[in-house]
Design an enzyme around this catalytic site. Structure first.
Site, PDB file in Angstrom:
ATOM      1  N   GLY A   7      -8.122  11.581 127.646  1.00 16.48           N
ATOM      2  CA  GLY A   7      -8.295  12.720 127.156  1.00 16.48           C
ATOM      3  C   GLY A   7      -9.487  13.591 127.879  1.00 16.48           C
ATOM      4  O   GLY A   7     -10.092  12.623 129.079  1.00 16.48           O
ATOM      5  N   ALA A  66     -16.283  15.314 131.844  1.00 19.23           N
ATOM      6  CA  ALA A  66     -15.490  14.406 131.667  1.00 19.23           C
ATOM      7  C   ALA A  66     -14.087  14.100 131.909  1.00 19.23           C
ATOM      8  O   ALA A  66     -14.047  14.773 131.352  1.00 19.23           O
ATOM      9  CB  ALA A  66     -16.226  13.618 130.726  1.00 19.23           C
ATOM     10  N   LYS A  97     -14.879   6.099 130.987  1.00 20.50           N
ATOM     11  CA  LYS A  97     -15.478   7.509 131.411  1.00 20.50           C
ATOM     12  C   LYS A  97     -15.592   7.961 131.951  1.00 20.50           C
ATOM     13  O   LYS A  97     -16.451   7.782 132.086  1.00 20.50           O
ATOM     14  CB  LYS A  97     -15.532   8.315 129.804  1.00 20.50           C
ATOM     15  CG  LYS A  97     -16.239   9.580 129.768  1.00 20.50           C
ATOM     16  CD  LYS A  97     -17.422   9.871 128.389  1.00 20.50           C
ATOM     17  CE  LYS A  97     -17.775  11.195 128.386  1.00 20.50           C
ATOM     18  NZ  LYS A  97     -18.312  11.129 126.623  1.00 20.50           N
ATOM     19  N   ASP A 153     -23.029  16.786 117.970  1.00 19.53           N
ATOM     20  CA  ASP A 153     -21.545  16.466 117.713  1.00 19.53           C
ATOM     21  C   ASP A 153     -20.604  16.153 117.161  1.00 19.53           C
ATOM     22  O   ASP A 153     -19.422  15.812 117.399  1.00 19.53           O
ATOM     23  CB  ASP A 153     -21.454  16.925 119.360  1.00 19.53           C
ATOM     24  CG  ASP A 153     -20.521  17.579 120.205  1.00 19.53           C
ATOM     25  OD1 ASP A 153     -20.109  18.386 119.609  1.00 19.53           O
ATOM     26  OD2 ASP A 153     -19.733  17.854 121.170  1.00 19.53           O
TER      27      ASP A 153
HETATM   28  N1  LIG Z   1     -13.147   5.114 124.035  1.00 21.40           N
HETATM   29  C1  LIG Z   1     -12.284   5.874 124.275  1.00 21.40           C
HETATM   30  N2  LIG Z   1     -11.209   5.488 123.815  1.00 21.40           N
HETATM   31  C2  LIG Z   1     -10.379   6.305 123.221  1.00 21.40           C
HETATM   32  N3  LIG Z   1     -10.171   7.663 124.240  1.00 21.40           N
HETATM   33  C3  LIG Z   1     -11.360   8.666 124.654  1.00 21.40           C
HETATM   34  C4  LIG Z   1     -12.480   7.298 124.765  1.00 21.40           C
HETATM   35  N4  LIG Z   1     -13.846   7.967 124.938  1.00 21.40           N
HETATM   36  C5  LIG Z   1     -13.364   9.258 124.819  1.00 21.40           C
HETATM   37  N5  LIG Z   1     -12.078   9.502 124.638  1.00 21.40           N
HETATM   38  C6  LIG Z   1     -10.615  10.811 124.703  1.00 21.40           C
HETATM   39  O1  LIG Z   1     -11.637  11.763 125.796  1.00 21.40           O
HETATM   40  C7  LIG Z   1     -11.824  12.748 125.214  1.00 21.40           C
HETATM   41  C8  LIG Z   1     -13.387  13.351 126.047  1.00 21.40           C
HETATM   42  O2  LIG Z   1     -14.223  12.139 125.356  1.00 21.40           O
HETATM   43  P1  LIG Z   1     -15.606  12.772 125.225  1.00 21.40           P
HETATM   44  O3  LIG Z   1     -15.737  13.713 123.928  1.00 21.40           O
HETATM   45  O4  LIG Z   1     -16.362  11.571 125.552  1.00 21.40           O
HETATM   46  O5  LIG Z   1     -15.828  13.168 126.621  1.00 21.40           O
HETATM   47  P2  LIG Z   1     -16.864  14.876 126.634  1.00 21.40           P
HETATM   48  O6  LIG Z   1     -17.696  15.447 128.041  1.00 21.40           O
HETATM   49  O7  LIG Z   1     -18.364  14.338 126.258  1.00 21.40           O
HETATM   50  O8  LIG Z   1     -16.774  15.494 125.689  1.00 21.40           O
HETATM   51  P3  LIG Z   1     -17.461  16.928 125.375  1.00 21.40           P
HETATM   52  O9  LIG Z   1     -16.962  17.717 126.427  1.00 21.40           O
HETATM   53  O10 LIG Z   1     -16.498  17.318 123.733  1.00 21.40           O
HETATM   54  O11 LIG Z   1     -18.740  16.679 124.877  1.00 21.40           O
HETATM   55  C9  LIG Z   1     -11.547  12.510 123.722  1.00 21.40           C
HETATM   56  O12 LIG Z   1     -12.258  13.121 122.789  1.00 21.40           O
HETATM   57  C10 LIG Z   1     -10.812  11.586 123.130  1.00 21.40           C
HETATM   58  O13 LIG Z   1      -9.534  12.531 122.919  1.00 21.40           O
END
Ligand SMILES: Nc1ncnc2c1ncn2[C@@H]1O[C@H](COP(=O)(O)OP(=O)(O)OP(=O)(O)O)[C@@H](O)[C@H]1O
Length: 368
Positions: free
Chosen positions: A35, A40, A57, A153
């Protein structure tokens, strides 16, 4: 205010060792991207020493020209503080390069519950499934709130499953917006997803743990009906629906759903944060202790009105929007521990104003 907390409610002192060797020395990336978010990319990886799978991540330290390392440290600190909760994703290790910080997280292989929310076949949840998962979400959120953390969130894209078949357990992810509530603090920027934000966010009123409870009300509504309760044709209409708590509780929308479930949602989609049920109160609600039939699968009608997130497989630009349009409010929010007596002196956002109010300084008075 705890020593390691800045005035924005972010904790910057962490206990996890930040490794400086290359991440690829210890892990191999496997399979497709799991994702991505605003800043990220998340990829599946295998730890070479153990053969165990994790989710890596990759977070950019510079965002829109600014150094955001403290935001990432805050995310790590929150994950550390919640490591006792089985429903918060586990943090295994942290790596840092010049441009990125890599969080090695427990892998939630079942993906986002969003997928079941928009499913229109036997992949869709039954009410019994939703009761079980709602208990887990509330137990995880109650743990955060007991530890004075507010997530800010909560949405179906940030609630993951350990497996889909059989339906596993939930893991709460993405603590990028989370804040500590140990003392009254101020948050200057709120980025969220319009459909899930509470009215107090739109009105620049103080934020509290109740802000998360509104989002849980929206989340459970979506899980049960496959429809997003406040989604309008544009952001302005969505905001108006939220501000007026314009919710459809009709029998048609809640076909096959028990009246206890509707009552549960009604206890959360309440405009006044002080009158909203807390996580603890929700856990005692009769709906969560009821035993709905495991069939039928819910919202098997035409797929819902939810916006499907675009999951791009491209490696290049993590800043591209990943899911539904983002809300960007730059304002001045007070965060209030518990449900203290609040008095906010901000005049309400007028919907004749542009969809993104950009007022920077709001006078608020807090009587805790
Ligand atoms: N531990 C995990 N295991 C599997 N998939 C994950 C995990 N962590 C995140 N993902 C996938 O990656 C996506 C993005 O992760 P995350 O929401 O932590 O990123 P972000 O950049 O902080 O997002 P946002 O822009 O919504 O703040 C999640 O919606 C999920 O689909």
């Amino acid at each position: 205010m705890p020593a390691a907390m800045n005035k924005n409610g972010m904790v910057t002192e962490i206990h996890t060792r930040i490794r400086k060797e290359p991440f690829t020395a210890n892990y191999e990336l496997v399979g497709r991207e799991l994702g991505r978010g605003k800043f990220a990319v998340v990829k599946k990886c295998v730890e070479k020493a153990t053969g165990k799978q994790f989710a890596a991540k990759f977070l950019r330290k510079r965002r829109k020209g600014a150094d955001c390392r403290v935001d990432i440290l805050n995310e790590i600190a929150v994950l550390e503080s919640a490591k006792e909760s089985p429903y918060v994703v586990g943090l295994h290790e942290v790596y840092e390069t010049n441009s990125e910080i890599v969080l090695v997280l427990e892998c939630a292989a079942g993906g986002e519950i969003f997928n079941q929310c928009v499913a229109d076949n036997d992949e869709a949840f039954t009410e019994k499934d939703v009761v079980r998962l709602a208990k887990q979400i509330l137990t995880g959120v109650a743990f955060l709130h007991q530890n004075n953390v507010v997530h800010l969130d909560l949405k179906p894209q940030n609630i993951l499953l350990t497996s889909v078949r059989p339906l596993g357990d939930i893991r709460i992810v993405d603590f990028g917006l989370s804040r500590r509530m140990d003392s009254v603090t101020e948050v200057r920027e709120i980025l969220g997803t319009p459909e899930y934000v509470a009215p107090e966010i739109l009105n620049y009123e103080p934020i509290s743990t109740a802000t998360d409870m509104w989002s849980i009300g929206v989340l459970i509504y979506v899980m049960l009906t496959g429809e997003s309760p406040f989604l309008g044709d544009d952001k302005q209409e969505t905001f108006l629906n939220i501000s007026q708590v314009n919710v459809d509780y009709s029998q048609e929308t809640f076909e096959e759903v028990s009246s206890l479930a509707v009552d549960f949602i009604k206890s959360l989609l309440v405009k006044n944060p002080r009158k909203r049920a807390t996580a603890e109160e929700c856990l005692n609600h009769p709906w969560l202790n009821s035993h709905p039939h495991s069939h039928p699968h819910l919202h098997t009608r035409a797929a819902s009105s939810l916006d499907e997130p675009e999951t791009s497989q491209s490696e290049s630009e993590p800043e591209s929007p990943a899911s539904s349009p983002e809300l960007g409010l730059i304002g001045s929010y007070l965060m209030c521990p518990g449900k203290g007596e609040l008095k906010a002196g901000r005049d309400t956002f007028s919907f004749s104003e542009p969809p993104f109010p950009t007022r920077t300084e709001i006078q608020q008075e807090l009587i805790c």
